[in-house]
Design a protein around this motif. Structure first.
Motif, PDB file in Angstrom:
ATOM      1  N   VAL A 304       6.945  -8.677   5.459  1.00  0.00           N
ATOM      2  CA  VAL A 304       7.834  -7.638   4.946  1.00  0.00           C
ATOM      3  C   VAL A 304       8.728  -8.162   3.834  1.00  0.00           C
ATOM      4  CG1 VAL A 304       7.898  -6.280   7.060  1.00  0.00           C
ATOM      5  CG2 VAL A 304       9.510  -8.145   6.763  1.00  0.00           C
ATOM      6  N   SER A 305       8.741  -9.467   3.668  1.00  0.00           N
ATOM      7  CA  SER A 305       9.696 -10.047   2.733  1.00  0.00           C
ATOM      8  C   SER A 305       9.059 -10.348   1.390  1.00  0.00           C
ATOM      9  CB  SER A 305      10.266 -11.328   3.341  1.00  0.00           C
ATOM     10  OG  SER A 305      10.673 -12.215   2.337  1.00  0.00           O
ATOM     11  N   ASP A 306       9.689  -9.832   0.334  1.00  0.00           N
ATOM     12  CA  ASP A 306       9.212 -10.100  -1.027  1.00  0.00           C
ATOM     13  C   ASP A 306       9.197 -11.576  -1.344  1.00  0.00           C
ATOM     14  OD1 ASP A 306      10.464  -7.151  -2.707  1.00  0.00           O
ATOM     15  OD2 ASP A 306       8.437  -7.716  -2.090  1.00  0.00           O
ATOM     16  N   LEU A 309       6.391 -13.331   0.339  1.00  0.00           N
ATOM     17  CA  LEU A 309       5.096 -12.989  -0.247  1.00  0.00           C
ATOM     18  C   LEU A 309       4.912 -13.672  -1.595  1.00  0.00           C
ATOM     19  CD1 LEU A 309       4.750  -9.236   0.722  1.00  0.00           C
ATOM     20  CD2 LEU A 309       3.262 -11.101   1.421  1.00  0.00           C
ATOM     21  N   LEU A 310       6.005 -13.753  -2.354  1.00  0.00           N
ATOM     22  CA  LEU A 310       5.920 -14.455  -3.625  1.00  0.00           C
ATOM     23  C   LEU A 310       5.576 -15.916  -3.401  1.00  0.00           C
ATOM     24  CD1 LEU A 310       8.784 -13.117  -5.904  1.00  0.00           C
ATOM     25  CD2 LEU A 310       6.353 -13.250  -6.421  1.00  0.00           C
ATOM     26  N   GLU A 326      -6.110 -12.083   0.954  1.00  0.00           N
ATOM     27  CA  GLU A 326      -5.424 -10.905   0.425  1.00  0.00           C
ATOM     28  C   GLU A 326      -4.044 -10.802   1.057  1.00  0.00           C
ATOM     29  OE1 GLU A 326      -7.361  -7.568  -1.421  1.00  0.00           O
ATOM     30  OE2 GLU A 326      -6.935  -9.506  -2.340  1.00  0.00           O
ATOM     31  N   LEU A 327      -3.098 -10.316   0.276  1.00  0.00           N
ATOM     32  CA  LEU A 327      -1.742 -10.170   0.801  1.00  0.00           C
ATOM     33  C   LEU A 327      -1.317  -8.707   0.801  1.00  0.00           C
ATOM     34  CD1 LEU A 327       0.041 -13.157  -1.001  1.00  0.00           C
ATOM     35  CD2 LEU A 327      -0.697 -13.029   1.373  1.00  0.00           C
ATOM     36  N   LEU A 328      -0.616  -8.318   1.842  1.00  0.00           N
ATOM     37  CA  LEU A 328      -0.108  -6.946   1.942  1.00  0.00           C
ATOM     38  C   LEU A 328       1.364  -6.998   2.285  1.00  0.00           C
ATOM     39  CD1 LEU A 328      -2.777  -5.417   4.378  1.00  0.00           C
ATOM     40  CD2 LEU A 328      -2.856  -5.390   1.892  1.00  0.00           C
ATOM     41  N   LYS A 329       2.102  -6.032   1.762  1.00  0.00           N
ATOM     42  CA  LYS A 329       3.489  -5.931   2.200  1.00  0.00           C
ATOM     43  C   LYS A 329       3.540  -4.826   3.246  1.00  0.00           C
ATOM     44  CE  LYS A 329       8.183  -5.411   0.540  1.00  0.00           C
ATOM     45  NZ  LYS A 329       9.060  -5.291  -0.618  1.00  0.00           N
ATOM     46  N   VAL A 330       3.452  -5.241   4.456  1.00  0.00           N
ATOM     47  CA  VAL A 330       3.473  -4.272   5.553  1.00  0.00           C
ATOM     48  C   VAL A 330       4.239  -4.863   6.716  1.00  0.00           C
ATOM     49  CG1 VAL A 330       1.267  -3.228   4.955  1.00  0.00           C
ATOM     50  CG2 VAL A 330       1.325  -5.099   6.577  1.00  0.00           C
ATOM     51  N   SER A 331       4.592  -3.990   7.646  1.00  0.00           N
ATOM     52  CA  SER A 331       5.332  -4.447   8.808  1.00  0.00           C
ATOM     53  C   SER A 331       4.388  -4.641   9.985  1.00  0.00           C
ATOM     54  CB  SER A 331       6.401  -3.412   9.185  1.00  0.00           C
ATOM     55  OG  SER A 331       6.876  -3.699  10.482  1.00  0.00           O
ATOM     56  N   LEU A 335       1.102  -1.491  11.394  1.00  0.00           N
ATOM     57  CA  LEU A 335       0.030  -2.007  10.545  1.00  0.00           C
ATOM     58  C   LEU A 335      -0.859  -0.863  10.057  1.00  0.00           C
ATOM     59  CD1 LEU A 335      -0.966  -5.142  12.661  1.00  0.00           C
ATOM     60  CD2 LEU A 335       0.152  -5.143  10.434  1.00  0.00           C
ATOM     61  N   PRO A 336      -1.109  -0.814   8.756  1.00  0.00           N
ATOM     62  CA  PRO A 336      -1.929   0.263   8.208  1.00  0.00           C
ATOM     63  C   PRO A 336      -3.406  -0.033   8.423  1.00  0.00           C
ATOM     64  CG  PRO A 336      -1.272  -1.192   6.459  1.00  0.00           C
ATOM     65  CD  PRO A 336      -0.641  -1.740   7.708  1.00  0.00           C
TER      66      PRO A 336
ATOM     67  N   ARG B  19       0.311   7.453   9.285  1.00  0.00           N
ATOM     68  CA  ARG B  19      -0.354   7.359   7.992  1.00  0.00           C
ATOM     69  C   ARG B  19      -1.710   8.020   8.025  1.00  0.00           C
ATOM     70  NH1 ARG B  19       1.673   2.376   5.816  1.00  0.00           N
ATOM     71  NH2 ARG B  19       2.025   2.306   8.037  1.00  0.00           N
ATOM     72  N   PHE B  21      -5.593   8.434   6.361  1.00  0.00           N
ATOM     73  CA  PHE B  21      -6.594   7.697   5.604  1.00  0.00           C
ATOM     74  C   PHE B  21      -7.636   8.665   5.077  1.00  0.00           C
ATOM     75  CE2 PHE B  21      -5.380   3.450   5.950  1.00  0.00           C
ATOM     76  CZ  PHE B  21      -4.792   3.255   7.186  1.00  0.00           C
ATOM     77  N   ILE B 113      -0.319  -6.952  -4.841  1.00  0.00           N
ATOM     78  CA  ILE B 113       0.085  -6.758  -3.450  1.00  0.00           C
ATOM     79  C   ILE B 113       0.503  -5.305  -3.215  1.00  0.00           C
ATOM     80  CG2 ILE B 113       1.673  -7.459  -1.632  1.00  0.00           C
ATOM     81  CD1 ILE B 113       1.928 -10.137  -2.964  1.00  0.00           C
ATOM     82  N   PRO B 114      -0.191  -4.609  -2.332  1.00  0.00           N
ATOM     83  CA  PRO B 114       0.230  -3.238  -2.023  1.00  0.00           C
ATOM     84  C   PRO B 114       1.426  -3.249  -1.071  1.00  0.00           C
ATOM     85  CG  PRO B 114      -1.753  -3.811  -0.804  1.00  0.00           C
ATOM     86  CD  PRO B 114      -1.399  -5.010  -1.622  1.00  0.00           C
ATOM     87  N   ASN B 115       2.367  -2.372  -1.337  1.00  0.00           N
ATOM     88  CA  ASN B 115       3.538  -2.264  -0.484  1.00  0.00           C
ATOM     89  C   ASN B 115       3.372  -1.039   0.390  1.00  0.00           C
ATOM     90  OD1 ASN B 115       5.977  -1.698   0.704  1.00  0.00           O
ATOM     91  ND2 ASN B 115       7.197  -2.117  -1.121  1.00  0.00           N
ATOM     92  N   LEU B 117       5.062  -0.496   3.321  1.00  0.00           N
ATOM     93  CA  LEU B 117       6.142  -0.305   4.281  1.00  0.00           C
ATOM     94  C   LEU B 117       6.539   1.153   4.292  1.00  0.00           C
ATOM     95  CD1 LEU B 117       8.521  -3.316   3.590  1.00  0.00           C
ATOM     96  CD2 LEU B 117       7.116  -2.940   5.604  1.00  0.00           C
ATOM     97  N   THR B 123      13.360  -6.798   4.906  1.00  0.00           N
ATOM     98  CA  THR B 123      14.161  -7.894   5.440  1.00  0.00           C
ATOM     99  C   THR B 123      13.835  -9.176   4.702  1.00  0.00           C
ATOM    100  OG1 THR B 123      13.457  -6.855   7.461  1.00  0.00           O
ATOM    101  CG2 THR B 123      15.033  -8.638   7.655  1.00  0.00           C
ATOM    102  N   GLU B 124      14.831  -9.785   4.131  1.00  0.00           N
ATOM    103  CA  GLU B 124      14.627 -11.058   3.457  1.00  0.00           C
ATOM    104  C   GLU B 124      14.809 -12.179   4.468  1.00  0.00           C
ATOM    105  OE1 GLU B 124      13.396  -9.747   0.055  1.00  0.00           O
ATOM    106  OE2 GLU B 124      13.839 -11.860   0.260  1.00  0.00           O
TER     107      GLU B 124
END
Lengths: 504, 125
Positions: A304-306, A309-310, A326-331, A335-336, B19, B21, B113-115, B117, B123-124
């Protein structure tokens, strides 16, 4: 000496003996790895080190992933006899340790040179006979009594372990100091008088007293000797590489310790074509270690953290693995991904205050369970707190044996039989706990995740658990079947403490 | 984001949370990433592909030479495998969006990177 020169380097035809240090808890992984990767024989785990014999060349040795450091064994023998706290006697023993059997030194050094393919024409070493070596070594033993006495007394009083680095030089006469050094302390070593009198044509091997030499000073020596004296053995070796194996060239910014990341991946039974997910990947260490070892796999990391991920992106690029992962920004709790679409999940559950214990960990496991295929594997790294919390959760659900209740046992036992041939599946820790009573229909959130095994490992200052789960088809019958399979796998473990006490 | 990654979440949808699809892909920046051809890996992945989603995504990216579906003996058909290799693994969306068909919500793709959320909470650590 019989040798094979192959494309990948020199190999000792008859096999050479090595030892590795490993983080606490990783020894069974290392033992399995040396057997699998190096076809090692005579594998023993003794007091924190794994000893083994192998014919492998340097490139194969370099691939060891669960070891901290690798050493070529010079000698291993019975511990020093310290029946009295007598400085003189102990020094005599140490001298004997170093001086006796110069052949072992010569042969080890020769193997070491060949392995590293150091200048082959410098074969003077192997031509020297034993005696000059012995004499010179004795001349070198100039001991600083005062310094030693204080240290020696301290060492003996506090612990029997000391790390001693000795300088030997076959070509020149030098002054050296015998020093004792507290094993993990940075400050104990105070060598202020290594006077290296370099002979004009000195081209032979020299070994320095290991004392945090750096810069130009360090470069004047070829390598170091490592000595470890404790109550179990006296071991002398040469580090094969300058840099610990645990420090990976391909990892730019380390998150989780690489040895532990690899150990987790090795438990996950990754096969070609699998879909492997790390839903809290952070800097991507686990995925990097896995992708390096098992490349024909589809890896996805999520966070979840930019900033994480960077960092992961950077790491992937630096390792040349940006196309493999592959990287995803998800929680992780949303999960999608469709249900039952992932083959393997490997994750380091973040320690610390950010993750509220209780609710979050249950949600995390719930979501992981949902996306995991039946028969899929989950390998988690859990802090002691998380682990304890999970045990509380588990009490509400699946009983750990069919009778339904256990005595509450504190802590987790790791079953390890040192010196025996250990298959990883024998190394099972058990936790016996009070099971929540009765209802199998009352499903805990991760009801179909069956614990397979767990390993306590050290992360330096803290401990943690590597826990493996498998998803079984969700029906009560198959859950029970899985539970009894788990139990029978523990049957041979002598440290097993699962106690079934009565009913209810 | 590779098309393989876009595709797998869409396959055999089974009532996934809030979500919908498939997520409709739009790309503003795409790069071609040459990758080593690995037929064994592809043979494992191809059966999992949701074809309708793949074809739509490939169409969005204006790809040509896209197989329309599985044919008999596909796993020995090198031309087929190489085409799939390219479509699934070598087309990389650097910038774009993913749209939820139910809510219309747009999830951005940035720097590959797809976001996805749902909440705005980041959260950092």
């Amino acid at each position: 000496m019989a040798a094979l020169r192959t494309d990948s380097g020199w190999r000792p035809a008859a096999g050479a003996r090595f030892f590795c240090t490993a983080g606490r808890g990783l020894e069974p992984f290392l033992m399995r790895e040396v057997r699998a990767r190096l076809a090692a024989t005579q594998v023993e785990y003794i007091s924190g080190k794994v000893f083994f014999t192998t014919c492998s060349d340097l490139n194969m040795l370099k691939k060891l992933k669960s070891a901290e450091r690798l050493f070529l064994l010079i000698k291993k023998q019975f511990p020093l006899n310290v029946s009295s706290v007598s400085k003189g006697k102990i020094f005599n023993e140490m001298q004997r340790l170093v001086n006796d059997d110069p052949e072992s030194w010569l042969s080890a050094i020769s193997i070491w040179k060949n392995l590293l393919e150091l200048d082959a024409k410098e074969d003077k070493l192997s031509q020297r006979d034993a005696n000059p070596l012995k004499r010179k070594v004795e001349e070198n033993d100039i001991i600083n009594p005062k310094k030693l006495k204080t240290k020696q007394m301290q060492e003996l009083q506090e612990s029997r372990e000391c790390q001693l680095e000795k300088q030997t030089d076959e070509a020149t006469v030098e002054q050296g100091d015998f020093l004792t050094n507290r094993e993990k302390s940075q400050e104990a070593f105070q060598n202020d008088a290594v006077k290296a009198v370099a002979a004009p044509n000195q081209k032979d091997l020299t070994f320095r007293v290991s004392c945090r030499c750096s810069g130009f000073v360090a470069k004047t020596f070829t390598a170091q000797i490592f000595i470890h004296l404790n109550d179990i053995y006296s071991v002398v070796g040469i580090p094969v590489f300058r840099v610990p194996l645990a420090s990976r060239a391909y990892i730019k910014t380390a998150g989780l310790r690489s040895t532990i990341a690899w150990a987790m991946a090795s438990l996950a039974e990754i096969k070609a074509g699998a879909f492997v997910l790390d839903p809290m990947c952070g800097l991507g260490t686990i995925l990097l270690e896995a992708a390096k070892e098992w490349p024909d796999v589809y890896y996805v990391g999520a966070d979840v953290s930019d900033s994480q991920l960077l960092g992961a992106c950077d790491n992937l690029k630096a390792a040349g693995l940006q196309d493999k992962i592959e990287l995803l920004k998800v929680s992780v709790i949303e999960l999608p991904l469709p249900s039952e679409s992932v083959d393997i999940i490997i994750s380091d559950i973040p320690f610390g205050k950010k993750f509220k214990l209780g609710k979050d960990i249950k949600n995390i496991l719930q979501e992981m369970e949902r996306v995991l295929c039946v028969g899929g594997t989950i390998v988690l790294l859990l802090s002691e707190d998380h682990h304890r919390r999970l045990q509380d959760c588990e009490r509400g659900g699946i009983p750990w044996n069919s009778k339904g209740s256990h005595t509450d046992e504190p802590g987790i036992e790791k079953c390890l039989n040192p010196g025996e041939k250990t298959d990883l599946s024998d190394t099972v820790s058990s936790s016996a706990e009070t099971s929540g009573q009765g209802d199998l229909d009352k499903m805990p959130p991760f009801g179909s995740l069956v614990p397979v095994d767990r390993y306590r490992v050290s992360l330096g200052r803290t401990g943690a658990f590597i826990c493996r789960y498998r998803k079984s088809p969700s029906s009560a019958a198959s859950r029970l079947a899985a539970v009894s399979r788990f139990q029978s796998s523990q049957g041979s473990c002598t440290a097993l403490k699962a106690v079934v006490s009565g009913s209810r | 984001m590779k098309l393989l990654t876009h595709n797998l979440p869409s396959s055999h949808v089974q009532g996934v949370g809030p979500r919908g699809f498939p997520l409709h892909l739009q790309a503003t920046e795409v790069r071609i990433n040459p990758m080593e051809f690995n037929p064994d890996f592809l043979a494992c992945m191809i059966p999992k592909v949701e074809w309708a989603v793949l074809l739509e995504a490939a169409d969005t990216l204006h790809l040509v030479e896209v197989p329309k579906g599985l044919t008999e003996g596909y796993d020995h058909d090198e031309k087929f495998l190489r085409q799939m290799h390219h479509v699934l693994l070598e087309e990389d969306v650097l910038e774009g969006t993913l749209q939820c068909p139910e809510s219309g919500h747009l999830f951005p793709i940035s720097r590959r990177i797809p976001n996805m959320l749902l909440s705005d909470e980041e959260t950092e650590t």
